[in-house]
Design an enzyme around this catalytic site. Structure first.
Site: not given
Ligand code: BGC
Length: 759
Positions: A360, A364-366, A373, A425, A637, A658
């Site tokens: 994504d 950040r913390d992901e 995505d 998704w 994003e 993003h």
């Molecule tokens: C991510 C998105 C992801 C979404 C889920 C977010 O935190 O960055 O790109 O698809 O969560 O809805």
């Protein structure tokens, strides 16, 4: 040093880790491993197979092996862990030798996903495990193996004193250990290792999968002194990687580098990073020294530098760009500067988010493999780069996890314990293999993912209400609809169940098409019937006799039109309703992740090409080009991640890198540039540029599986000219702009067409 394709070795190696676990605190020191061996015989070949539970940097006799960084990449480790095979014939010698490896936390052991307690869950492995096997062939034909076992030793007292993907690396150059991976080193004070149990069935050759590499280096574009007196370097491009520096100073001085994507009111804007620190700390030894981190990566354009000894010469620092080193295959260019920049930003967004896994965001913390995505962005990605290996690999993880959990995880590898299905998704299990099949024409990707695709559709079928709608349970909806409140990205205008049902009808229809290709005729009939049933349910619940939807939004109409959910006699009314909404919004954008990949096509395919162009080229916020006018160098994003007054959007989803909304670029390639596959893998081309938006020129090129295809059109007054190249063995259906009906089939080679444009 090449990585070599080899037949799978017979493993004598075992995974090893420091015997004293307390020496390896989570997120702290990286671990050095070493083993000496000697040989008297003449060597003709040597291959090092290596991987780790964590990041690994291999060494032989003091030399770093290979160019891969962040090895072994990220996979669903418990199912699939890659090793690389390096030809080290040049490095191994008759006499004394040493094999070494530096192992950091990597994805296997770093903290992953948002958690405010900053727990390090060691999601994939408890121990910093190394697995290596060196196979030496002698002139005599004899072979010998040096493999990880308990004769190796380790040290946690090296220079990397802390490492974390989100938080950065601490490096103390005073702790460097000279000669640690070369013979003659006194390792008597090093610690013991212990064996670590790991299922070798999942240890797989990385094969053709492109490694993550350094692909570019950027100089400092500007040195900024902020209102509060901080020194910030601007590299001019939001990118993913790290900084390399050369510095001279006193031992013990610490230089701190804080990375961020944007400036806000003149200062470094770190709020979008949430809990990720993105901070590297380098502590100097004496003299002049060059350093870059090895066990982390950052998403950044700006770097705040603290503690630099003496005057900072910007030429002493550069930004190192890293990503999966895929082959670039597709290009686009036009007479419209802002559109070209949008395209370039999409490419940069892709580079930064293809770091082993399609993510994504990278900052950040992901930084997770969010399925929705890449479902949205897949067709664009497959045109820009050859993504067969990276996405094929990621889909293999998806299949493994899907089989284990019965749901398509929200993220793959799954680090959030997904337990639910959600449209867009989950649909990735069907739609992404289909996108790859369209782009590259390889049936194998359909076959490889067929069981997973069926599993998804069968499971969701079981969730349908009696009326045939998917209208219960969790949904992300049209995520990040620009009208959703900043604090609730799922709360958009489009009914979640309308969206879920529409996607499901389309996905079932696509699965039927896949079954057809694979010769699974019974399945094809079953899924066609399912698609028909869901389509009828959609019509009954959401479509009024007039052709208007009960829930009117651009996304809802785009779904209905693009997924062919309406009877023919209602399409025109629905398209008219869509264009009404689009015009009422003054061609600013009003679609989120679900509608954005579809809305331009929904307009251009129903007679509203001008409106599609206006939507594409609008610069007022929110729009595709608004970020470009704000100086964006990647896809954001949200369209308004940075508000017009220079304040960062107050929401918690404000990544500036993003790729999802870059999905519109697929339309740009096909409709503006005019190049699309008429048959899977471009076995037949569809060349049908539709000029508009005041553009006087556009061109594309694509390395198709059959060779290079190009389109290039120009407008001179009312005259339209088109030059195309068709690869060998392929034909193209060429259609000139509407009104100048001029269809033609063009064979291999270069062709020129001209016509007058409609008034
Ligand atoms: C991510 C998105 C992801 C979404 C889920 C977010 O935190 O960055 O790109 O698809 O969560 O809805």
């Amino acid at each position: 040093m090449l990585t070599v394709p080899v037949t799978e070795p017979t493993w004598t190696a075992q995974f090893i880790a420091p015997a004293d676990k307390t020496a390896v605190l989570d997120g702290k020191a990286a671990v050095l491993f070493r083993r000496d061996f000697s040989t008297d015989a003449e060597i003709t070949a040597a291959v090092l197979h290596i991987t780790a539970l964590g990041f690994v940097e291999p060494y032989v006799n003091g030399t770093r092996v290979g160019e891969e960084v962040l090895a072994p990449g990220w996979t669903s480790y418990r199912h699939r862990l890659h090793y690389r095979s390096h030809d080290v014939t040049e490095l191994v010698r008759q006499g004394d030798n040493t094999v070494g490896a530096y192992v950091g936390d990597g994805w296997a052991r770093t903290r992953l996903a948002w958690n405010t307690e900053r727990r390090n869950d060691n999601l994939f492995a408890e121990d910093a495990g190394l697995f290596a096997q060196l196979e030496v062939t002698y002139a005599s034909g004899k072979t010998e193996t040096v493999a990880t076992d308990t004769t190796w030793v380790c040290s946690t007292d090296g220079p990397v004193t802390a490492n974390s993907i989100y938080d950065g690396e601490d490096y103390d150059a005073r702790k460097e250990i000279a000669g640690w991976s070369a013979p003659g080193f006194d390792a008597s004070s090093w610690a013991d290792v212990k064996p670590v149990a790991w299922d070798l069935a999942g240890v797989l050759p990385a094969g053709d999968l492109e490694p993550v590499r350094r692909t570019q280096e950027l100089p400092v574009a500007e040195v900024i002194t902020t209102p509060s007196g901080k020194t910030v370097l601007d590299f001019g491009q939001n990118l993913v990687g790290w900084v390399r520096l050369t510095v001279t100073g006193d031992a013990g001085t610490t230089v701190t580098l804080i990375h961020a994507e944007v400036m806000e009111h003149g200062e470094l804007g770190t709020r979008p990073l949430r809990t990720a620190e993105q901070t590297d700390r380098y502590t100097l030894k004496d003299g002049t020294q060059t350093w870059e981190p090895r066990f982390t990566f950052h998403g950044f354009r700006y770097v705040q530098v603290e503690g630099w000894p003496g005057d900072l010469d910007p030429s002493a620092l550069s930004a190192v760009v890293v990503h999966s080193d895929m082959r670039r295959i597709g290009t686009f260019d036009s007479s419209h500067e802002l559109l070209n920049k949008l395209h370039e930003n999409t490419v940069w967004g892709m580079r930064g988010n293809f770091v082993s896994v399609p993510t994504d965001c990278p900052q950040r913390d992901e930084r997770l493999g969010w399925t929705g995505d890449i479902n949205a962005f897949g067709p664009t990605a497959a045109f820009l780069y050859d993504v067969r290996h990276v996405l094929g690999n990621w889909l293999a993880d998806l299949c493994a996890e899907h089989e284990e959990k019965d749901v398509v995880p929200f993220v793959v590898p799954d680090v959030v314990n997904s337990t639910d299905d959600t449209a867009l998704w989950g649909d990735v299990s069907v739609l992404l293999p289909w996108s790859l099949y369209q782009a590259y024409g390889e049936e194998q990707v359909l076959r490889d993912n067929y069981a997973s695709a069926k599993r998804y559709v069968d499971r969701v079928e079981g969730k349908l209400s009696d009326n045939g709608l998917w209208d219960t349970g969790f949904q992300y909806g049209d995520w990040l609809d620009p009208d959703a409140p900043p604090e609730n990205a799922a709360d958009g205008k489009t009914d979640k169940y309308l969206m879920a049902t529409a996607y499901f009808a389309h996905t079932a229809r696509t699965l039927a098409a896949i079954a057809e290709v694979l010769g699974e005729t019974d399945d094809a009939a079953t899924y066609t019937a399912l698609a028909d049933r869901v389509r009828a349910a959609f019509q009954a619940a959401y479509v009024q006799p007039s052709g208007r939807l009960v829930n009117e939004s651009a996304t809802a109409y785009a779904l209905a039109l693009r997924f062919e959910l309406l009877p023919d006699d209602q399409r025109a009314a629905a398209a008219a309703a869509l264009v009404e909404l689009v015009r009422a919004a003054d061609h600013t954008i009003s679609t989120g992740f679900a509608g954005t990949p579809l809305v331009a096509d929904a307009l251009s395919s129903t007679g509203y090409l001008d409106d599609a162009y206006k939507l594409l080229l609008q610069t007022t916020c929110p729009s595709f080009l608004y970020p470009v006018t704000m100086g964006a160098t990647t896809i954001w994003e949200r369209y308004d991640a940075m508000l017009p007054d220079g304040t960062i959007n107050p929401g918690s989803m404000t990544s500036f890198n993003h790729y999802a909304l870059g999905a519109v670029v697929d339309w740009v390639h096909r409709v503006v540039g005019g190049l699309a596959p008429a048959q899977p893998g471009y076995a037949r081309l569809r060349i049908a540029p539709q000029p508009g938006g005041g553009l006087t020129h556009a061109s594309t090129s694509l390395e198709t599986p059959h060779g290079i295809a190009t389109t290039s059109w120009h407008i001179d007054g009312s005259r339209f000219s088109l030059d195309v190249t068709v690869p060998d063995g392929v034909e193209a259906d060429v259609t000139l702009p509407a009104g100048s009906a001029h269809p033609a089939a063009a064979g291999p080679g270069a062709h020129h067409f001209e016509c007058d444009l409609p008034a």
